[in-house]
Design an enzyme around this catalytic site. Structure first.
Site, PDB file in Angstrom:
ATOM      1  N   ASP A   8      42.347  28.727  41.258  1.00 48.99           N
ATOM      2  CA  ASP A   8      41.624  29.708  42.070  1.00 48.99           C
ATOM      3  C   ASP A   8      40.418  29.027  42.699  1.00 48.99           C
ATOM      4  O   ASP A   8      39.608  28.394  41.998  1.00 48.99           O
ATOM      5  CB  ASP A   8      41.158  30.879  41.212  1.00 48.99           C
ATOM      6  CG  ASP A   8      42.318  31.766  40.773  1.00 48.99           C
ATOM      7  OD1 ASP A   8      43.465  31.464  41.145  1.00 48.99           O
ATOM      8  OD2 ASP A   8      42.070  32.754  40.061  1.00 48.99           O
ATOM      9  N   ASP A 128      48.641  43.833  42.724  1.00 44.87           N
ATOM     10  CA  ASP A 128      47.639  43.789  41.657  1.00 44.87           C
ATOM     11  C   ASP A 128      47.488  45.199  41.102  1.00 44.87           C
ATOM     12  O   ASP A 128      47.272  46.146  41.864  1.00 44.87           O
ATOM     13  CB  ASP A 128      46.307  43.280  42.196  1.00 44.87           C
ATOM     14  CG  ASP A 128      46.428  41.880  42.781  1.00 44.87           C
ATOM     15  OD1 ASP A 128      47.273  41.108  42.296  1.00 44.87           O
ATOM     16  OD2 ASP A 128      45.681  41.566  43.731  1.00 44.87           O
TER      17      ASP A 128
END
Length: 238
Positions: A8, A128
């Protein structure tokens, strides 16, 4: 089932967030190419990358780093701020193997159809979820839409791969949401990649057991557990 090591990116560094919160950030590498080289040396064929700047603002800013990882010879699966056909095409032109679109595809099923028609297997939709409901804009907004309902709609318009992240478990190392993963596999007939909560080799094995019965569970994304030595790539399917 393949393990996707995760990198990330935020402000040029390799970080991990807990449950997607910017105020719960740990910087693991100031040079993100370092973990990419490490995962590749251990046999990783794919790396999952997220441009967190893009996820939070809608404007990806880490393209130069992503291009350097591509040059290492690994396949890159990339998400974060990809909210137009042009943005997806730009990262595919960088050499990204699969672009992951979340927010806009989850809110605009017509756009998801356009993605499927334009890019086929080179695009996935990232769902998500918190308590079975879809969240967008870097996990900051709860849409109230059931995950299974959205997954069915995305399948109907031609999306071939879904990446399901369970926000409640992400970064917690407490185990993946196996029940939610199973529910998705029971609902749609397309490929699923699980994300969130992996904290041990046993968690990987639990997902492998599901994949043995449901081969459409093609992968799991592993982040914090790798960085903190809770799982070891040498033992995992890459």
């Amino acid at each position: 089932m393949r393990v996707y090591p995760a990198i990330d990116l935020k402000d040029g560094s390799c970080v991990r967030l807990i449950q997607g919160r910017e105020d719960k950030q740990t910087v693991y590498f100031t040079d993100p190419i370092e973990p990419a080289r490490r995962w590749k040396s251990l046999g990783a064929e794919w790396i999952h990358m997220v441009d967190l700047n893009g996820a939070f603002t809608g404007t990806p800013v880490n393209h130069s780093i992503i291009a350097e990882v591509v040059k290492l010879g690994v396949k890159v699966q990339l998400g974060g701020g990809l909210r137009s056909i042009e943005a997806v095409q730009k990262v595919l032109d960088l050499g990204v193997a699969r672009a992951v679109v979340g927010t806009r595809a989850c809110q605009d099923i017509g756009f998801a159809r356009e993605l499927a028609e334009a890019f086929g297997e080179k695009v996935a939709v990232g769902i998500d979820a918190m308590d079975g409901k879809v969240s967008v804009h870097g996990w900051t907004h709860d849409t109230g839409k059931p995950v299974l309902e959205l997954a069915s709609e995305l399948e109907k318009v031609g999306i071939r791969t879904l990446i399901h992240t369970d926000i409640a478990t992400d970064g917690m190392l407490t185990g993946p949401n196996l029940k939610a993963t199973q529910a998705l596999l029971d609902t749609v007939g397309i490929d699923i990649i699980a994300s969130g909560g992996v904290g041990s080799d046993a968690d990987i094995q639990a997902l492998q057991s599901i994949s043995a019965k449901h081969p459409r569970l093609i992968g799991v994304i592993v982040g914090k557990a790798l960085y903190e030595g809770k799982v070891t790539l040498e033992k995992l399917p890459l």
